[in-house]
Design a protein around this motif. Sequence first.
Motif, short mmCIF file in Angstrom:
data_model
loop_
_atom_site.label_atom_id
_atom_site.label_comp_id
_atom_site.label_asym_id
_atom_site.label_seq_id
_atom_site.Cartn_x
_atom_site.Cartn_y
_atom_site.Cartn_z
N GLU A 21 16.72 -29.87 -47.14
CA GLU A 21 17.33 -31.11 -47.67
C GLU A 21 18.85 -31.06 -47.60
O GLU A 21 19.53 -31.30 -48.59
CB GLU A 21 16.89 -31.34 -49.12
CG GLU A 21 15.39 -31.50 -49.24
CD GLU A 21 14.99 -32.04 -50.61
OE1 GLU A 21 15.75 -32.83 -51.18
OE2 GLU A 21 13.92 -31.64 -51.09
N GLN A 46 20.57 -27.15 -49.63
CA GLN A 46 21.01 -28.46 -50.13
C GLN A 46 22.37 -28.37 -50.81
O GLN A 46 23.27 -29.16 -50.57
CB GLN A 46 19.97 -28.99 -51.12
CG GLN A 46 20.42 -30.27 -51.80
CD GLN A 46 19.40 -30.74 -52.81
OE1 GLN A 46 18.26 -30.31 -52.84
NE2 GLN A 46 19.82 -31.66 -53.65
N ALA A 68 20.69 -34.16 -48.89
CA ALA A 68 20.27 -34.79 -50.15
C ALA A 68 21.41 -34.92 -51.15
O ALA A 68 21.43 -35.84 -51.96
CB ALA A 68 19.12 -34.01 -50.77
N SER A 90 10.43 -27.54 -50.39
CA SER A 90 11.57 -26.61 -50.45
C SER A 90 11.11 -25.19 -50.71
O SER A 90 11.63 -24.23 -50.13
CB SER A 90 12.55 -27.01 -51.56
OG SER A 90 13.26 -28.16 -51.17
N ASP A 122 1.48 -32.48 -49.78
CA ASP A 122 1.34 -33.07 -51.11
C ASP A 122 0.55 -32.10 -51.98
O ASP A 122 -0.45 -31.53 -51.52
CB ASP A 122 0.64 -34.43 -51.02
CG ASP A 122 0.77 -35.20 -52.33
OD1 ASP A 122 1.65 -34.87 -53.14
OD2 ASP A 122 -0.02 -36.14 -52.53
N PRO A 158 6.32 -36.04 -51.18
CA PRO A 158 6.96 -36.46 -52.42
C PRO A 158 7.68 -35.30 -53.11
O PRO A 158 7.39 -34.13 -52.84
CB PRO A 158 5.79 -36.97 -53.28
CG PRO A 158 4.56 -36.40 -52.66
CD PRO A 158 4.85 -36.18 -51.23
N SER A 159 8.61 -35.63 -54.01
CA SER A 159 9.33 -34.57 -54.72
C SER A 159 8.35 -33.68 -55.45
O SER A 159 7.36 -34.14 -55.99
CB SER A 159 10.28 -35.15 -55.77
OG SER A 159 10.91 -36.27 -55.27
N GLY A 160 8.64 -32.40 -55.46
CA GLY A 160 7.79 -31.47 -56.19
C GLY A 160 6.52 -31.10 -55.44
O GLY A 160 5.65 -30.46 -56.00
N CYS A 161 6.43 -31.47 -54.16
CA CYS A 161 5.21 -31.15 -53.43
C CYS A 161 5.24 -29.73 -52.90
O CYS A 161 4.27 -29.23 -52.37
CB CYS A 161 4.98 -32.13 -52.29
SG CYS A 161 6.17 -31.93 -50.97
N HIS A 167 14.47 -36.13 -46.59
CA HIS A 167 13.98 -37.42 -47.10
C HIS A 167 14.41 -38.57 -46.18
O HIS A 167 14.16 -39.72 -46.48
CB HIS A 167 14.53 -37.66 -48.50
CG HIS A 167 13.84 -36.84 -49.54
ND1 HIS A 167 12.50 -37.00 -49.83
CD2 HIS A 167 14.28 -35.85 -50.34
CE1 HIS A 167 12.16 -36.14 -50.79
NE2 HIS A 167 13.22 -35.42 -51.10
#
Lengths: 256, 228
Positions: free
Chosen positions: A166, A88, A169, A45, A214, A39-42, A198
């Motif tokens: 990403e 990205q 993205a 990156s 996560d 998930p985002s913020g896991c 993603h």
Amino acid sequence: MADALLTIDNIVKRFGDNTILDGISFSVKKSEVIVIVGPSGCGKSTLLRCINALEPIQDGKITLDGEVIERNSKTLPLLRQRIGMVFQSYDLFPHLTVLDNILLAPCKVQKRDKEEVKQEAMSLLERVGLKEKAKSYPRELSGGQKQRVAIVRALCMHPEILLFDEVTAALDPEMVREVLDVMLDLAKQGRTMLIVTHEMQFARAIADRIIFLDNGKIVEEATPDEFFDNPKTERAKQFLNTFEFDSVRAKKELAE
Amino acid sequence: MQDLAVNLGIDVLFKGTNFIRLLGGLWTALWISLVSVAISIPLGIGMGVLMTKKNRILKAVLRVYLEFIRIMPQLVLLFIMFFGTTRAFGWDLSGEAASIIVFVLWGTAEMGDLVRGALISIPKHQYESSEALGLTNTQTYLYVIIPQTIRRLIPLSINLITRMIKTTSLILMIGVVEVLKVAQQIIEANRMTSPNGAFGVYLTVFLLYFIACWPISMLAKYLEKKWS
């Protein structure tokens, strides 16, 4: 793990009191393609950025072929030449043409012969379908074309491993495919790659191994078939469900 | 034709060395601004770089300096530098020297702000992608950051030059005989013989400023377009 090219050993990354990566360990073998999802913020990156020492780590160790990658070390620029990275955001240099963007690092950093690099650059550009854009400036290219140039720029340094953060993205949907195709082609050539994405279908197609991240921890590590068909953990199931839901809604919208 | 020239007061220009004197005045205005620019640019670059540093005190001091120079009318600065320092510190500055000092103070502040703006407008990922390609810090600045900064900076600093040339019209107030002052002298000297002189002479001055500034301004526009 004698044949590991890149080893991530229990790394910890904090921003202030915020722990982003909390004891991550894994290794990448030569010619292996690993896709990192979550998930985002896991922290996925951030993980890639730590591998290239764009971010300092607070604990743990990252080694490439036995050499420690450390921020502020003298050997860092040398090690970074062996790690290609594509971001990205379109990160081409706007004041240089496509060809000069590609030639800069091989000529100035590796001091290679300009003509030789030029030939290589042109054949790589041809491979990604951008030979006729060699003299164009980045502003004249679409997002997908820019990312393909960025990939060629990374390849021209002859990196041992490629990091993709990403890369699709920020692209319009119709541009995504052309970039992913280039990456699939690289995988076929046996390049070692570490990909954050993603695009789940793409992840399944390209990966030898999926790492699910996560809350800064590796929650699951499996082959793509295992991960997508039989995720072992609840969190991975939940994560994959969000994509299912998305795709159902997308189908409905198409049907209307 | 002769009559028209007399009516518009252009005939004055052809008396004696009047026109040459006007050109001499223009030259005074130009060299004062060019010398000021030449000193302001390196100082401004230094100031701009310092303004992007993280040191808060340094930042505050430079900010105050910039705002002070911007708010003060240049004429007041000229008066302080020329008349004020004579009384206060016993300095005996020539009009030209006082002008150059004020213009350098002003140019450095403006240039510093331009450099600061150009530097912070370079996105962070330009540094990061250079780093990721294995460029050293020096190489990153040399091949990636500085060329981009200069491209943003040159059109803006050229505009600063034209602004300085125009502002030299103030320095007649502290006794520098530049183009406008020469014009006044010519008009005064020919008051009886060419009462219409004011129009023709000031029109010529206007054209001289235009001829001096227009090519510079066109160059800025051209470069801006080329590098945008």
